[in-house]
Scaffold this motif. Structure first.
Motif, PDB file in Angstrom:
ATOM      1  N   ILE A  29      66.662  18.239 -16.586  1.00  0.00           N
ATOM      2  CA  ILE A  29      65.637  18.922 -15.800  1.00  0.00           C
ATOM      3  C   ILE A  29      65.929  20.414 -15.938  1.00  0.00           C
ATOM      4  O   ILE A  29      66.990  20.882 -15.533  1.00  0.00           O
ATOM      5  CB  ILE A  29      65.679  18.495 -14.327  1.00  0.00           C
ATOM      6  CG1 ILE A  29      65.468  16.987 -14.204  1.00  0.00           C
ATOM      7  CG2 ILE A  29      64.652  19.271 -13.514  1.00  0.00           C
ATOM      8  CD1 ILE A  29      65.699  16.448 -12.813  1.00  0.00           C
ATOM      9  N   ASN A  30      64.991  21.142 -16.539  1.00  0.00           N
ATOM     10  CA  ASN A  30      65.199  22.569 -16.821  1.00  0.00           C
ATOM     11  C   ASN A  30      64.259  23.431 -15.992  1.00  0.00           C
ATOM     12  O   ASN A  30      63.083  23.085 -15.822  1.00  0.00           O
ATOM     13  CB  ASN A  30      64.951  22.863 -18.308  1.00  0.00           C
ATOM     14  CG  ASN A  30      65.914  22.111 -19.187  1.00  0.00           C
ATOM     15  OD1 ASN A  30      67.112  22.240 -19.062  1.00  0.00           O
ATOM     16  ND2 ASN A  30      65.377  21.291 -20.071  1.00  0.00           N
ATOM     17  N   PHE A  31      64.779  24.564 -15.521  1.00  0.00           N
ATOM     18  CA  PHE A  31      63.963  25.530 -14.789  1.00  0.00           C
ATOM     19  C   PHE A  31      64.649  26.896 -14.807  1.00  0.00           C
ATOM     20  O   PHE A  31      65.868  26.986 -14.752  1.00  0.00           O
ATOM     21  CB  PHE A  31      63.717  25.066 -13.346  1.00  0.00           C
ATOM     22  CG  PHE A  31      64.967  24.733 -12.576  1.00  0.00           C
ATOM     23  CD1 PHE A  31      65.573  25.674 -11.754  1.00  0.00           C
ATOM     24  CD2 PHE A  31      65.522  23.470 -12.665  1.00  0.00           C
ATOM     25  CE1 PHE A  31      66.720  25.363 -11.050  1.00  0.00           C
ATOM     26  CE2 PHE A  31      66.666  23.149 -11.961  1.00  0.00           C
ATOM     27  CZ  PHE A  31      67.266  24.094 -11.148  1.00  0.00           C
ATOM     28  N   PRO A  32      63.863  27.976 -14.900  1.00  0.00           N
ATOM     29  CA  PRO A  32      64.435  29.318 -14.872  1.00  0.00           C
ATOM     30  C   PRO A  32      64.469  29.875 -13.451  1.00  0.00           C
ATOM     31  O   PRO A  32      63.524  29.685 -12.675  1.00  0.00           O
ATOM     32  CB  PRO A  32      63.463  30.121 -15.739  1.00  0.00           C
ATOM     33  CG  PRO A  32      62.149  29.444 -15.517  1.00  0.00           C
ATOM     34  CD  PRO A  32      62.458  27.985 -15.299  1.00  0.00           C
ATOM     35  N   VAL A  33      65.569  30.537 -13.095  1.00  0.00           N
ATOM     36  CA  VAL A  33      65.699  31.182 -11.787  1.00  0.00           C
ATOM     37  C   VAL A  33      65.867  32.677 -12.017  1.00  0.00           C
ATOM     38  O   VAL A  33      66.665  33.104 -12.855  1.00  0.00           O
ATOM     39  CB  VAL A  33      66.899  30.618 -10.993  1.00  0.00           C
ATOM     40  CG1 VAL A  33      67.094  31.369  -9.688  1.00  0.00           C
ATOM     41  CG2 VAL A  33      66.705  29.129 -10.726  1.00  0.00           C
ATOM     42  N   ALA A  34      65.103  33.465 -11.265  1.00  0.00           N
ATOM     43  CA  ALA A  34      65.157  34.925 -11.379  1.00  0.00           C
ATOM     44  C   ALA A  34      66.015  35.500 -10.253  1.00  0.00           C
ATOM     45  O   ALA A  34      65.854  35.143  -9.086  1.00  0.00           O
ATOM     46  CB  ALA A  34      63.755  35.521 -11.285  1.00  0.00           C
ATOM     47  N   HIS A  35      66.923  36.393 -10.629  1.00  0.00           N
ATOM     48  CA  HIS A  35      67.698  37.154  -9.642  1.00  0.00           C
ATOM     49  C   HIS A  35      67.288  38.606  -9.785  1.00  0.00           C
ATOM     50  O   HIS A  35      67.349  39.180 -10.881  1.00  0.00           O
ATOM     51  CB  HIS A  35      69.199  37.013  -9.887  1.00  0.00           C
ATOM     52  CG  HIS A  35      69.993  37.890  -8.990  1.00  0.00           C
ATOM     53  ND1 HIS A  35      70.380  39.158  -9.351  1.00  0.00           N
ATOM     54  CD2 HIS A  35      70.434  37.708  -7.722  1.00  0.00           C
ATOM     55  CE1 HIS A  35      71.036  39.716  -8.354  1.00  0.00           C
ATOM     56  NE2 HIS A  35      71.080  38.851  -7.363  1.00  0.00           N
ATOM     57  N   TRP A  59      71.476  17.564 -15.082  1.00  0.00           N
ATOM     58  CA  TRP A  59      71.612  16.414 -15.970  1.00  0.00           C
ATOM     59  C   TRP A  59      71.582  15.145 -15.141  1.00  0.00           C
ATOM     60  O   TRP A  59      72.281  15.039 -14.142  1.00  0.00           O
ATOM     61  CB  TRP A  59      72.923  16.502 -16.748  1.00  0.00           C
ATOM     62  CG  TRP A  59      72.991  17.704 -17.625  1.00  0.00           C
ATOM     63  CD1 TRP A  59      73.578  18.894 -17.327  1.00  0.00           C
ATOM     64  CD2 TRP A  59      72.432  17.841 -18.916  1.00  0.00           C
ATOM     65  NE1 TRP A  59      73.431  19.764 -18.370  1.00  0.00           N
ATOM     66  CE2 TRP A  59      72.720  19.149 -19.366  1.00  0.00           C
ATOM     67  CE3 TRP A  59      71.708  16.995 -19.755  1.00  0.00           C
ATOM     68  CZ2 TRP A  59      72.317  19.621 -20.604  1.00  0.00           C
ATOM     69  CZ3 TRP A  59      71.306  17.467 -20.992  1.00  0.00           C
ATOM     70  CH2 TRP A  59      71.614  18.774 -21.405  1.00  0.00           C
ATOM     71  N   LYS A  60      70.768  14.169 -15.560  1.00  0.00           N
ATOM     72  CA  LYS A  60      70.622  12.916 -14.827  1.00  0.00           C
ATOM     73  C   LYS A  60      70.575  11.741 -15.799  1.00  0.00           C
ATOM     74  O   LYS A  60      70.257  11.918 -16.961  1.00  0.00           O
ATOM     75  CB  LYS A  60      69.327  12.921 -14.015  1.00  0.00           C
ATOM     76  CG  LYS A  60      69.275  14.014 -12.969  1.00  0.00           C
ATOM     77  CD  LYS A  60      68.027  13.977 -12.160  1.00  0.00           C
ATOM     78  CE  LYS A  60      67.803  12.747 -11.364  1.00  0.00           C
ATOM     79  NZ  LYS A  60      68.827  12.321 -10.465  1.00  0.00           N
ATOM     80  N   LYS A  61      70.847  10.573 -15.265  1.00  0.00           N
ATOM     81  CA  LYS A  61      70.661   9.351 -16.042  1.00  0.00           C
ATOM     82  C   LYS A  61      69.183   9.008 -16.043  1.00  0.00           C
ATOM     83  O   LYS A  61      68.500   9.156 -15.023  1.00  0.00           O
ATOM     84  CB  LYS A  61      71.457   8.199 -15.437  1.00  0.00           C
ATOM     85  CG  LYS A  61      72.946   8.364 -15.574  1.00  0.00           C
ATOM     86  CD  LYS A  61      73.662   7.185 -14.946  1.00  0.00           C
ATOM     87  CE  LYS A  61      75.164   7.398 -15.033  1.00  0.00           C
ATOM     88  NZ  LYS A  61      75.897   6.342 -14.348  1.00  0.00           N
TER      89      LYS A  61
END
Length: 150
Positions: A29-35, A59-61
């Motif tokens: 599961i991918n997502f970008p986080v902005a700081h 990361w998941k099964k």
């Protein structure tokens, strides 16, 4: 002696999380986080902001509960904790780009995005006492999702 190499990041999701199937029954599961770092320029007095994007992966099964996807929507304020690493790659123009990545161990949803809930910052008043779960960031719906929860 045990060592710990962990990073804690609080920021907003830049876009909805995406799911990618990997070999051997693993899902990413991918997502970008902005700081955002804000400061005032000493010479000009102007407000400045520098945004650092961190690409996060859970990361998941395959076949695991995926309810986390209901909350990882663009604009959501999250706290993510995990192991950082850098990835370098060559772009089409031949230049080398390095990005910061984080393998997530724990995710806290500090404030849902407006698309994920009916709650709006406009409806929140700091001076009102409320029975809802508020957090120090002024958000609502704050809760923690650990790896076992999804």
């Amino acid at each position: 002696m045990a060592t710990v190499f962990e990073t804690r990041l609080i920021g907003n999701l830049g876009k909805d999380a995406t799911v990618r199937k990997i070999d051997r029954g693993v899902v990413a599961i991918n997502f970008p986080v902005a700081h955002n770092k804000n400061w005032r320029d000493k010479k000009t007095g102007e407000s400045r902001t520098k945004t650092t994007w961190v690409n996060c992966t859970i990361w998941k099964k395959e076949g695991s509960n995926m309810r986390i996807l209901d909350f990882l929507k663009s604009g959501a304020l999250v706290e993510v904790v995990g192991t950082p690493y850098a990835k370098a790659f060559q772009q089409d123009d031949g230049s080398i780009k390095t990005e910061i990545r984080l393998n997530i161990a724990r995710t806290n949803i500090l404030r849902s995005s407006k698309s994920a809930s009916n709650i709006s910052d406009d409806n929140y008043n700091e001076n009102e006492e409320s029975e809802s779960n508020t957090d120090m960031y002024g958000g609502l719906d704050g809760f923690t999702l650990n790896e076992d929860d999804f």
